[in-house]
Write an enzyme that holds these catalytic residues in place. Structure first.
Site, mmCIF file in Angstrom:
data_model
loop_
_atom_site.group_PDB
_atom_site.id
_atom_site.type_symbol
_atom_site.label_atom_id
_atom_site.label_comp_id
_atom_site.label_asym_id
_atom_site.label_seq_id
_atom_site.Cartn_x
_atom_site.Cartn_y
_atom_site.Cartn_z
ATOM 1 N N LYS A 71 39.898 100.978 17.893
ATOM 2 C CA LYS A 71 38.974 102.118 17.797
ATOM 3 C C LYS A 71 39.485 103.253 16.899
ATOM 4 C CE LYS A 71 36.399 101.796 22.150
ATOM 5 N NZ LYS A 71 35.934 102.577 23.293
ATOM 6 N N ALA A 135 44.013 111.774 30.204
ATOM 7 C CA ALA A 135 43.935 112.386 28.864
ATOM 8 C C ALA A 135 44.065 111.317 27.775
ATOM 9 C CB ALA A 135 45.022 113.447 28.715
ATOM 10 N N TYR A 225 34.392 100.389 35.769
ATOM 11 C CA TYR A 225 33.299 99.557 36.309
ATOM 12 C C TYR A 225 33.762 98.173 36.752
ATOM 13 C CZ TYR A 225 32.961 97.902 31.464
ATOM 14 O OH TYR A 225 33.237 97.414 30.200
HETATM 15 P P1 ATR Z 1 41.702 104.749 27.757
HETATM 16 O O1 ATR Z 1 41.480 104.573 26.295
HETATM 17 O O2 ATR Z 1 40.930 103.783 28.605
HETATM 18 O O3 ATR Z 1 41.530 106.165 28.199
HETATM 19 P P2 ATR Z 1 44.539 105.098 27.640
HETATM 20 O O4 ATR Z 1 44.341 105.878 26.398
HETATM 21 O O5 ATR Z 1 45.634 104.083 27.687
HETATM 22 O O6 ATR Z 1 43.216 104.320 28.019
HETATM 23 O O7 ATR Z 1 44.720 106.146 28.848
HETATM 24 C C1 ATR Z 1 45.047 105.758 30.135
HETATM 25 C C2 ATR Z 1 45.042 106.986 31.044
HETATM 26 O O8 ATR Z 1 45.365 106.549 32.382
HETATM 27 C C3 ATR Z 1 46.053 108.052 30.675
HETATM 28 O O9 ATR Z 1 45.547 109.323 30.995
HETATM 29 C C4 ATR Z 1 47.243 107.689 31.587
HETATM 30 O O10 ATR Z 1 48.104 108.752 31.871
HETATM 31 P P3 ATR Z 1 49.455 109.003 30.986
HETATM 32 O O11 ATR Z 1 49.008 109.639 29.714
HETATM 33 O O12 ATR Z 1 50.285 109.879 31.847
HETATM 34 O O13 ATR Z 1 50.066 107.628 30.779
HETATM 35 C C5 ATR Z 1 46.497 107.293 32.824
HETATM 36 N N1 ATR Z 1 47.356 106.466 33.713
HETATM 37 C C6 ATR Z 1 47.662 105.158 33.562
HETATM 38 N N2 ATR Z 1 48.489 104.754 34.571
HETATM 39 C C7 ATR Z 1 48.707 105.844 35.351
HETATM 40 C C8 ATR Z 1 49.447 106.084 36.546
HETATM 41 N N3 ATR Z 1 50.147 105.101 37.151
HETATM 42 N N4 ATR Z 1 49.431 107.332 37.085
HETATM 43 C C9 ATR Z 1 48.722 108.340 36.488
HETATM 44 N N5 ATR Z 1 47.992 108.165 35.359
HETATM 45 C C10 ATR Z 1 47.967 106.943 34.796
#
Ligand code: ATR
Length: 281
Positions: A71, A135, A225
Site C-alpha cells: 500500500k 497508530a 472482522y
Molecule cells: P495496520 O496496517 O493493520 O494498522 P500495523 O501498521 O502493523 O497494521 O499496525 C498494527 C497496530 O497494532 C499498531 O498500532 C501496533 O502497535 P505498535 O505500534 O506499538 O506495535 C498495534 N499492536 C500490535 N500488537 C500489539 C500488542 N501486542 N499490544 C498493543 N498494540 C499492538
C-alpha cells in the site's frame, strides 16, 4: 465468463493474496450490475511491485486494489494521488487514466465513516470525543476519516508512543497523543472508541481493556472482522453499548473502489454480506 477485448479488467495485488475475499465480492457486483468485467487476484513480490504496477495499463487493467504489503509502495508509481491517499500515506485503489497513467486513491476512510453512519444514523461528529487505539496504517485511515467529518477531539493511544507522535505530525496537529497504559481511565472521556490495532484478530492476543469507566452511550467500533465479534466488542455489547464490527468498513471501502472504476456505487446488500460470511468470516 468469456473475456473479450471489451471486458474491463481489475485486480487485487498483494503478497500473499490468496486469502482475499475481494474477487468474490467485486465479481458478484459486476454480475449484478451487468458490467462486462472481471476482477482477478495477483500475487506480486515486493521487489517486483513497482514494475508490475507500471505495466498494469499495458496489460489492459483499468484499475486495481492494493493490499498488504504494497500500500505504501504504490504511492511511488502514481502520476496523481488523491489528498486522502497522500495524508493516509497509502494507496488501496489504483485507477488507470485513458492516457495510461496511474492515479492513486484510498477508500478506507470512506468505508470506515460510511459504516459508522449506517450503524448510528444520528451520529454527530461535532459532539464526538474519539479515542483511537493504535497508530498503524488502519489508524491513519480512521483518524483522517474522523477529521474530515469534522470530529475535533481525537485521542490517539498506541503501545509505541513514537508511532502515535509521528501519526499526529503527518496527519493533523490537532490529534492528541495519550499514554497506552492510561486507556482504561481515558475511556470515561470518550463518546466513540475505535480499535485499529491487530489485537483481537484471529491468531492474535485479545485487546486487554476494562470498560468499567465507559459511558453506556459511547459507540464501540472494532475495525477487525475476523472474527466478527472480538472479545472487546462482546464486552461492550454486554454493557449495552452500541457496537460496530469491521465487516461494513470492508464492504464500503470495496463499494467506493468499485464506483471509481465502473462509475456506479454498488449496493451493500444482504447477498454481498452473505458472500463473505459464507467464506467463514
Ligand atoms: P495496520 O496496517 O493493520 O494498522 P500495523 O501498521 O502493523 O497494521 O499496525 C498494527 C497496530 O497494532 C499498531 O498500532 C501496533 O502497535 P505498535 O505500534 O506499538 O506495535 C498495534 N499492536 C500490535 N500488537 C500489539 C500488542 N501486542 N499490544 C498493543 N498494540 C499492538
Amino acid at each position: 465468463m468469456i473475456v473479450n477485448q471489451k471486458t474491463l479488467k481489475v485486480c487485487i495485488i498483494g503478497y500473499p493474496v490468496s486469502h482475499s475475499l475481494s474477487p468474490l465480492l467485486h465479481n458478484y457486483w459486476l454480475k449484478k450490475y451487468k458490467i462486462s468485467g472481471e476482477y482477478v487476484s495477483s500475487e506480486v513480490k515486493p521487489d517486483e511491485i513497482e514494475a508490475h504496477l507500471l505495466n498494469l495499463p499495458t496489460h489492459g487493467f483499468i484499475g486495481a486494489n492494493i493490499t498488504i504489503p504494497h500500500k505504501r509502495a504504490a504511492i511511488k508509481v502514481c502520476s496523481e494521488i488523491s489528498d486522502t491517499a497522500r495524508k493516509v500515506g497509502a494507496v488501496n485503489t489504483l485507477i488507470t487514466s485513458p492516457g495510461g497513467k496511474l492515479i492513486g486513491d484510498n477508500t478506507d476512510p470512506y468505508g470506515f465513516i460510511k459504516n459508522l453512519k449506517k450503524a448510528n444514523k444520528k451520529w454527530n461528529p461535532r459532539q464526538t470525543k474519539a479515542l483511537v487505539l493504535g497508530a498503524g496504517g488502519a489508524s491513519r485511515s480512521v483518524c483522517y476519516g474522523l477529521l474530515k467529518e469534522g470530529v475535533r477531539e481525537i485521542y490517539i493511544l498506541n503501545r509505541n508512543r513514537t508511532d502515535a507522535e509521528n501519526l499526529k505530525t503527518e496527519i493533523n496537529d490537532s490529534l492528541i497523543v495519550k499514554s497506552w497504559k492510561d486507556r482504561n481511565l481515558l475511556l470515561s472521556w470518550a463518546t466513540l472508541v475505535v480499535n485499529t490495532t491487530s489485537l483481537g484478530m484471529t491468531g492474535m492476543q485479545d485487546l486487554k481493556i476494562s470498560l468499567e469507566n465507559l459511558s453506556e452511550k459511547a459507540i464501540v467500533y472494532d475495525i477487525v472482522y475476523t472474527p466478527l465479534n472480538t472479545s472487546f466488542l462482546n464486552a461492550a455489547r454486554q454493557r449495552g453499548n452500541l457496537t460496530i464490527n469491521g465487516l461494513g468498513m470492508f464492504l464500503y471501502q470495496a463499494a467506493k473502489s468499485f464506483s471509481l472504476w465502473f462509475g456506479v456505487e454498488p449496493d451493500v446488500d444482504e447477498r454481498a454480506q452473505q458472500i463473505l460470511l459464507e467464506r467463514g468470516i
